[in-house]
Design a protein around this motif. Structure first.
Motif: not given
Length: 340
Positions: A85, A88, A116-118, A131, A280, A284, A288
């Motif tokens: 997190v 992110r 977590a979308g990374m 990023n 996030p 997500e 994680s």
């Protein structure tokens, strides 16, 4: 904007949920000691002001990973989600992350960061983007730590800060312990406290986030904390300040669950910048938390392969995360009502 919102974040991160009498009441005392010694300012506010106050922000280093050969050989659910997190959140404001943990914990930590979308990057790809995250192994044992820390911090891409999230450190006598005061094999763990010392020599901001006292950063309050509760922090090998870590950092943020400390800092970044997208969504975050389970991690409190963290249910973790989001909503409502 009222500074009370940062106070709320600190307090949410320190909500205590313990069902063992020996551990009940410790969260508030640890937080009080940290506030008294580090200045009477919300710790989330201090951290984000120190981070954002730097010129030319470079990447951050996020260090996690804890376990033991018998009980948690592939790690636990506290730590990986917090790192994910926070990575992110930093990515949302253009700051890439370098995530470190022992090789044995790396599959679970990498899975959490990805969940977590990374985007997980490597080498030149990570150096070109602002990023993404790169996940690297931190070698175990005392001998390898110094050279690793020196080489990492000597890389030409300047660093901004080093965060230690649920990362055990040694006592002032140099012994590693688990949260129950049992000594760990020093050659089985990464000596990440060496990185903390090296980072401070380089003038980098160092932040420790922990929930038991044996994590890196508790050296800031170890004497005060041990003086108040020597029986709580006694170890089984006779260290002068028990199981408490002896590592100094610039800011210690003691919390109820280490993941929550990282979530609180992500929320503080969002609050300070007025950007709710820095955090996030819960789906997500939940992913994680669950991701390391597929790689052999357990809840470090119960030893179960469940999506709980330190014995706190997934439902309660969701409620806590929504409280962080509620603080952001309240702050946004204040801005709308004031017309700013």
């Amino acid at each position: 904007m009222s500074s009370y919102y940062f106070e709320y974040l600190d307090r949410v991160a320190n909500l205590e949920f313990k069902n063992r009498p020996a551990q009940q009441g410790g969260v508030e005392i640890r937080y009080q000691c940290a506030r008294q010694i580090q200045g009477d300012v919300a710790l989330t506010s201090r951290i984000v002001e120190r981070v954002l106050g730097q010129e030319g922000l470079g990447p951050v280093i996020l260090v996690t990973g804890t376990g033991n050969p018998e009980w948690l050989p592939q790690g636990e659910t506290d730590g990986p989600s917090g790192v994910a997190v926070l990575a992110r959140a930093f990515a949302a404001i253009g700051i890439p992350s370098c995530v470190l943990c022992e090789e044995r914990f790396l599959p679970g930590v990498r899975a959490a960061v990805s969940a977590a979308g990374m985007p997980l990057l490597a080498g030149a790809a990570w150096e070109r983007r602002n990023n993404g995250a790169i996940c690297l192994p931190f070698p175990t044992g005392a001998t390898a730590a110094q050279a690793f820390a020196h080489d990492l911090l000597s890389q030409p891409r300047g660093w901004s800060a080093v965060f230690f999230i649920e990362k055990p450190g040694p006592s002032s006598e140099g012994r590693f312990h688990n949260g129950s005061g049992v000594q760990k094999d020093a050659e089985w763990v990464a000596h990440a406290h060496v990185l903390a010392a090296e980072a401070r020599r380089h003038g980098l901001l160092t932040v420790g986030i922990g929930d038991g006292g044996n994590e890196i950063g508790f050296g800031v309050i170890r004497e005060a904390l041990y003086a108040r509760q020597p029986e709580r922090y006694a170890c089984r090998c006779g260290c002068s300040t028990g199981l408490l870590d002896g590592t100094d950092v610039d800011i210690l943020f003691p919390v109820s669950v280490s993941n929550w400390g990282a979530y609180a800092i992500a929320a503080a970044l969002a609050l300070r910048l007025g950007r709710e997208d820095v955090m996030p969504e819960w789906d997500e975050v939940e992913a994680s938390i669950r991701a390391p389970l597929a790689h052999g991690a357990f809840d470090g409190y119960t030893g179960m392969a469940l999506g709980s963290v330190d014995g706190v249910s997934l439902k309660a973790n969701r409620a806590v995360y929504h409280l962080f989001q509620e603080v952001l909503r309240l702050a946004d409502t204040e801005k709308l009502e004031s017309g700013s």
